[in-house]
Scaffold this motif. Structure first.
Motif, PDB file in Angstrom:
ATOM      1  N   THR A  27      41.814  26.663  34.633  1.00  0.00           N
ATOM      2  CA  THR A  27      41.762  27.515  35.807  1.00  0.00           C
ATOM      3  C   THR A  27      42.991  27.276  36.666  1.00  0.00           C
ATOM      4  O   THR A  27      43.351  26.154  36.943  1.00  0.00           O
ATOM      5  N   ARG A  28      43.644  28.368  37.071  1.00  0.00           N
ATOM      6  CA  ARG A  28      44.806  28.276  37.934  1.00  0.00           C
ATOM      7  C   ARG A  28      44.381  28.449  39.375  1.00  0.00           C
ATOM      8  O   ARG A  28      43.598  29.332  39.704  1.00  0.00           O
ATOM      9  N   ARG A  29      44.888  27.593  40.251  1.00  0.00           N
ATOM     10  CA  ARG A  29      44.660  27.745  41.678  1.00  0.00           C
ATOM     11  C   ARG A  29      45.824  28.498  42.274  1.00  0.00           C
ATOM     12  O   ARG A  29      46.898  28.558  41.692  1.00  0.00           O
ATOM     13  N   SER A  82      42.200  10.111  40.119  1.00  0.00           N
ATOM     14  CA  SER A  82      43.390  10.709  40.728  1.00  0.00           C
ATOM     15  C   SER A  82      43.246  12.226  40.684  1.00  0.00           C
ATOM     16  O   SER A  82      42.564  12.783  39.834  1.00  0.00           O
ATOM     17  N   THR A  83      43.892  12.886  41.636  1.00  0.00           N
ATOM     18  CA  THR A  83      43.798  14.340  41.755  1.00  0.00           C
ATOM     19  C   THR A  83      45.158  14.985  41.528  1.00  0.00           C
ATOM     20  O   THR A  83      46.191  14.327  41.592  1.00  0.00           O
ATOM     21  N   ARG A  84      45.154  16.280  41.290  1.00  0.00           N
ATOM     22  CA  ARG A  84      46.403  17.040  41.174  1.00  0.00           C
ATOM     23  C   ARG A  84      47.210  16.962  42.459  1.00  0.00           C
ATOM     24  O   ARG A  84      48.429  17.088  42.450  1.00  0.00           O
ATOM     25  N   GLU A  85      46.510  16.816  43.554  1.00  0.00           N
ATOM     26  CA  GLU A  85      47.171  16.779  44.859  1.00  0.00           C
ATOM     27  C   GLU A  85      47.831  15.438  45.135  1.00  0.00           C
ATOM     28  O   GLU A  85      48.450  15.252  46.161  1.00  0.00           O
ATOM     29  N   GLY A  86      47.656  14.496  44.221  1.00  0.00           N
ATOM     30  CA  GLY A  86      48.316  13.204  44.352  1.00  0.00           C
ATOM     31  C   GLY A  86      47.529  12.162  45.120  1.00  0.00           C
ATOM     32  O   GLY A  86      48.077  11.134  45.511  1.00  0.00           O
ATOM     33  N   TYR A 123      34.620  17.149  43.135  1.00  0.00           N
ATOM     34  CA  TYR A 123      35.926  17.441  43.726  1.00  0.00           C
ATOM     35  C   TYR A 123      36.533  18.695  43.085  1.00  0.00           C
ATOM     36  O   TYR A 123      37.021  19.580  43.782  1.00  0.00           O
ATOM     37  N   VAL A 124      36.501  18.778  41.763  1.00  0.00           N
ATOM     38  CA  VAL A 124      37.048  19.940  41.060  1.00  0.00           C
ATOM     39  C   VAL A 124      36.315  21.206  41.497  1.00  0.00           C
ATOM     40  O   VAL A 124      36.938  22.242  41.748  1.00  0.00           O
TER      41      VAL A 124
END
Length: 75
Positions: free
Chosen positions: A3-5, A31-35, A54-55
């Motif tokens: 899925t693209r945000r 860890s998250t994509r947001e760092g 979270y996802v």
């Protein structure tokens, strides 16, 4: 999950998957994509469940990706 945000790049760039769950000193984090590093959690299952929440929150755009909020701030 593919899925693209809205703030993800349209195309290009190198993409790789890594293990998002990490253990440090007997406590678990993800860890998250947001760092950010979210946690600590007492066990791997708790960290995995929190990561899934979270996802979901991010996919539903309940908080802005640029926000400095952590999962514990919104759950």
């Amino acid at each position: 999950m593919n899925t693209r945000r809205r703030n993800d790049p349209a195309k290009g760039g190198s993409h790789y998957r890594s293990e998002r769950l990490q253990q440090d000193g007997g406590r678990w984090y993800f860890s998250t994509r947001e760092g950010t590093l979210e946690g600590p959690y007492s066990d791997r299952l708790s960290a995995r469940e929190a990561m899934e929440r979270y996802v979901t929150i991010m996919n539903l755009q309940l908080i802005e990706p640029e926000s400095k909020l952590s999962l514990s701030d919104v759950v």
